[in-house]
Design a protein around this motif. Structure first.
Motif, PDB file in Angstrom:
ATOM      1  N   TRP A  70      10.036   1.105   5.155  1.00  0.00           N
ATOM      2  CA  TRP A  70      11.260   0.486   4.630  1.00  0.00           C
ATOM      3  C   TRP A  70      12.337   1.521   4.302  1.00  0.00           C
ATOM      4  O   TRP A  70      13.394   1.168   3.811  1.00  0.00           O
ATOM      5  CB  TRP A  70      10.940  -0.328   3.381  1.00  0.00           C
ATOM      6  CG  TRP A  70      10.311  -1.648   3.716  1.00  0.00           C
ATOM      7  CD1 TRP A  70      10.952  -2.839   3.908  1.00  0.00           C
ATOM      8  CD2 TRP A  70       8.930  -1.911   3.899  1.00  0.00           C
ATOM      9  NE1 TRP A  70      10.060  -3.828   4.207  1.00  0.00           N
ATOM     10  CE2 TRP A  70       8.792  -3.297   4.206  1.00  0.00           C
ATOM     11  CE3 TRP A  70       7.770  -1.126   3.843  1.00  0.00           C
ATOM     12  CZ2 TRP A  70       7.568  -3.880   4.447  1.00  0.00           C
ATOM     13  CZ3 TRP A  70       6.550  -1.719   4.076  1.00  0.00           C
ATOM     14  CH2 TRP A  70       6.455  -3.081   4.376  1.00  0.00           C
ATOM     15  N   HIS A  99       9.936  -7.067   7.391  1.00  0.00           N
ATOM     16  CA  HIS A  99      10.407  -5.716   7.710  1.00  0.00           C
ATOM     17  C   HIS A  99      11.489  -5.796   8.776  1.00  0.00           C
ATOM     18  O   HIS A  99      11.380  -6.548   9.748  1.00  0.00           O
ATOM     19  CB  HIS A  99       9.254  -4.848   8.215  1.00  0.00           C
ATOM     20  CG  HIS A  99       9.682  -3.484   8.662  1.00  0.00           C
ATOM     21  ND1 HIS A  99      10.130  -3.221   9.936  1.00  0.00           N
ATOM     22  CD2 HIS A  99       9.754  -2.313   7.985  1.00  0.00           C
ATOM     23  CE1 HIS A  99      10.447  -1.941  10.032  1.00  0.00           C
ATOM     24  NE2 HIS A  99      10.220  -1.375   8.871  1.00  0.00           N
ATOM     25  N   GLN A 147      10.184 -11.458  -1.386  1.00  0.00           N
ATOM     26  CA  GLN A 147      11.428 -10.741  -1.139  1.00  0.00           C
ATOM     27  C   GLN A 147      12.106 -10.337  -2.448  1.00  0.00           C
ATOM     28  O   GLN A 147      12.897  -9.412  -2.479  1.00  0.00           O
ATOM     29  CB  GLN A 147      12.385 -11.609  -0.323  1.00  0.00           C
ATOM     30  CG  GLN A 147      11.930 -11.806   1.108  1.00  0.00           C
ATOM     31  CD  GLN A 147      12.895 -12.657   1.888  1.00  0.00           C
ATOM     32  OE1 GLN A 147      13.804 -13.259   1.318  1.00  0.00           O
ATOM     33  NE2 GLN A 147      12.707 -12.723   3.183  1.00  0.00           N
ATOM     34  N   TYR A 165      11.107  -6.370  -5.618  1.00  0.00           N
ATOM     35  CA  TYR A 165      11.420  -5.014  -5.195  1.00  0.00           C
ATOM     36  C   TYR A 165      11.564  -4.067  -6.379  1.00  0.00           C
ATOM     37  O   TYR A 165      11.843  -2.899  -6.199  1.00  0.00           O
ATOM     38  CB  TYR A 165      12.695  -4.994  -4.351  1.00  0.00           C
ATOM     39  CG  TYR A 165      12.481  -5.546  -2.964  1.00  0.00           C
ATOM     40  CD1 TYR A 165      12.102  -4.722  -1.930  1.00  0.00           C
ATOM     41  CD2 TYR A 165      12.612  -6.896  -2.721  1.00  0.00           C
ATOM     42  CE1 TYR A 165      11.880  -5.222  -0.654  1.00  0.00           C
ATOM     43  CE2 TYR A 165      12.387  -7.413  -1.458  1.00  0.00           C
ATOM     44  CZ  TYR A 165      12.024  -6.573  -0.425  1.00  0.00           C
ATOM     45  OH  TYR A 165      11.806  -7.074   0.825  1.00  0.00           O
ATOM     46  N   ARG A 186      15.046  -0.844  -0.496  1.00  0.00           N
ATOM     47  CA  ARG A 186      14.363  -1.958   0.181  1.00  0.00           C
ATOM     48  C   ARG A 186      12.845  -1.843   0.130  1.00  0.00           C
ATOM     49  O   ARG A 186      12.142  -2.720   0.641  1.00  0.00           O
ATOM     50  CB  ARG A 186      14.802  -2.017   1.644  1.00  0.00           C
ATOM     51  CG  ARG A 186      16.305  -2.217   1.851  1.00  0.00           C
ATOM     52  CD  ARG A 186      16.640  -2.473   3.317  1.00  0.00           C
ATOM     53  NE  ARG A 186      16.016  -1.492   4.205  1.00  0.00           N
ATOM     54  CZ  ARG A 186      15.214  -1.781   5.217  1.00  0.00           C
ATOM     55  NH1 ARG A 186      14.928  -3.036   5.475  1.00  0.00           N
ATOM     56  NH2 ARG A 186      14.708  -0.837   5.985  1.00  0.00           N
TER      57      ARG A 186
END
Length: 478
Positions: A164, A201, A305, A308, A315
């Protein structure tokens, strides 16, 4: 003395003249003692007052002079302190290092494998290939993609969070830019999909901007993109495949033969270096020690999602942040010094290399550079700690001037390494690796400095130019 006598003489004369001829004084009514006092005391009092005033004025001027001198000295001290602070601030700014968290290199061995490949330190992963192991039937773009998939698979297996991170590639001069990025993007995406990540991804691949030393370019990229937690720098090239694609009956031209003497036999390389920012926050974990997003494996991807964590991780999902955070620092890349190189004379080339090496040692904090003699610290002059040399001076029959200039400059600073036995000549060891040369040199410097736990110096030669830099293990910088 004469001035005082003249002053009192004048005062007495003027007073007595005033007393006898101007003032209406009746002398018959004044006693002798009062008459004596009248003649003596006024001139003496006026003279004493005059001297007192002069003394006071002198003391005042002396105090003003002393105050001005103290003020000037304080101003000079303040200017000197400001100059000292500026000197050491500039010195600290130019001595900023770039920590590397991982070195991955897949290279084609054009000669026997170097013995140091059996002494690789933690965080450095080298694989050598033989010409028989390369599929000659692949086209050049397909060969580059195949190399990249093999390289990134190893990177993602060890540090999944790197998938990422933005991937910055050295541009290949013979492939159109958009076509290159599309090759890299597809290879990167297919590699990530092969790892079966639960999190979504999307490949983020770009060209590494600028040219020259890797450290300055990476630092500039991180400064321009403060939301990036780090970057993965990659380079892929295969002059060997390009050579195999030519007609086997074609004889090499004189220019190709001369280029091979300077750049080496056609080789192949794919290199990746991982860099992270300093002071990244520790990944958030649950009471059991597992990352928060790894607690419930049945969480739908559209809910993952949002997991994080700290925005400084960009990301990178929380579940894979620890795979990057726990990577040890392999070594430190120091700023590089670049300049012209005249190869017509060994003496002139030695002086040019010596000047650049002096600046590079200063950038690596291996040379003392005090503001004044009072600040000198001889213990900081530790260039003799350098234990390895990495260079691309060329083959033995053409690189004599370059290697002699390097050896002379190293000897000048008391660096007593053997430029043959304690050095890596990338031209002889790995051949012509095309656009991977710069990244290969950085990988070699980091590997040897970590392997020997001592600084390593790099001499990167180009046409009439040379770039010198130093790589250090983390302990030297502590």
């Amino acid at each position: 003395m004469l001035g005082t006598l003249g002053l009192f003489g004048g005062l007495f004369t003027a007073w007595w003249a005033l007393l006898w001829w101007v003032l209406p004084v009746s002398w018959q009514t004044i006693s002798p003692s009062a008459l004596l006092m009248l003649h003596l005391l006024p001139p003496i009092g006026i003279g004493a007052a005059w001297h007192s005033w002069r003394w006071w004025q002198a003391r005042k001027e002396q105090a003003a002079t002393a105050a001005a001198a103290e003020s000037a000295e304080a101003e000079r001290a303040a200017q000197r302190a400001a100059a000292r602070d500026k000197h050491y601030q500039q010195l600290a700014a130019r001595q900023q290092t770039l920590p590397c968290r991982g070195v991955w290199a897949h290279v084609l061995a054009t000669r026997d494998e170097p013995s140091w490949l059996h002494e690789l330190p933690d965080g450095c992963f080298w694989q050598t290939q033989l010409p028989d192991e390369i599929d000659d039937d692949l086209s050049w773009p397909d060969a580059l993609a195949h190399q990249l998939v093999s390289l990134l698979s190893e990177v993602y297996a060890l540090a999944p969070g790197a998938a990422w991170l933005p991937h910055l590639y050295e541009a290949h001069p013979e492939i159109e830019g958009r076509e290159q990025l599309e090759i890299y993007r597809r290879a990167q995406q297919s590699t990530a999909e092969g790892q079966l990540f639960d999190e979504p991804h999307e490949a983020d691949c770009r060209f590494l901007p600028g040219s020259g030393a890797i450290a300055e370019r990476v630092q500039q990229v991180l400064q321009q993109n403060p939301h990036w937690p780090g970057v993965l720098i990659c380079a892929v090239d295969s002059p060997y495949i390009a050579q195999q694609a030519l007609d086997e009956w074609d004889e090499p031209s004189e220019a190709q033969i001369e280029l091979a003497r300077w750049e080496g036999a056609p080789g192949q390389a794919s290199i990746a270096l991982l860099f992270l920012r300093d002071m990244l926050p520790e990944p958030q974990t649950t009471d059991s020690g597992a990352p928060q997003s790894a607690v419930d494996p049945y969480t739908p991807y559209w809910e993952k999602q949002a997991t994080y964590g700290d925005e400084r991780w960009g990301r990178v999902p929380t579940s894979w942040q620890s795979s990057l955070y726990e990577l040890p620092v392999v070594g430190l890349l120091c700023p590089a010094q670049e300049g012209e190189l005249s190869e017509k004379s060994v003496m002139q080339a030695s002086r040019q290399v010596q000047h650049l090496l002096a600046e590079a040692l200063l950038d690596a904090a291996l040379r003392d550079y005090p503001f004044s003699s009072e600040d000198a610290e001889p213990a900081k002059d530790c260039a003799e700690q350098i234990a390895w040399l990495v260079h691309n001076s060329g083959d033995a029959d053409v690189g004599g001037t370059r290697l002699a200039a390097l050896s002379t400059a190293l000897h000048y600073f008391g660096i007593s390494l053997n430029p043959i036995d304690e050095a890596s000549n990338s031209v002889r060891d790995w051949g012509n690796v095309g656009c991977c040369r710069g990244l290969l040199h950085s990988a070699l410097v980091l590997t040897h400095s970590a392997r020997l736990q001592a600084p390593a110096v790099l001499g990167h030669f180009a046409t009439e130019r040379i770039t010198i830099s130093v790589g250090k293990p983390t302990e030297v910088n502590a």
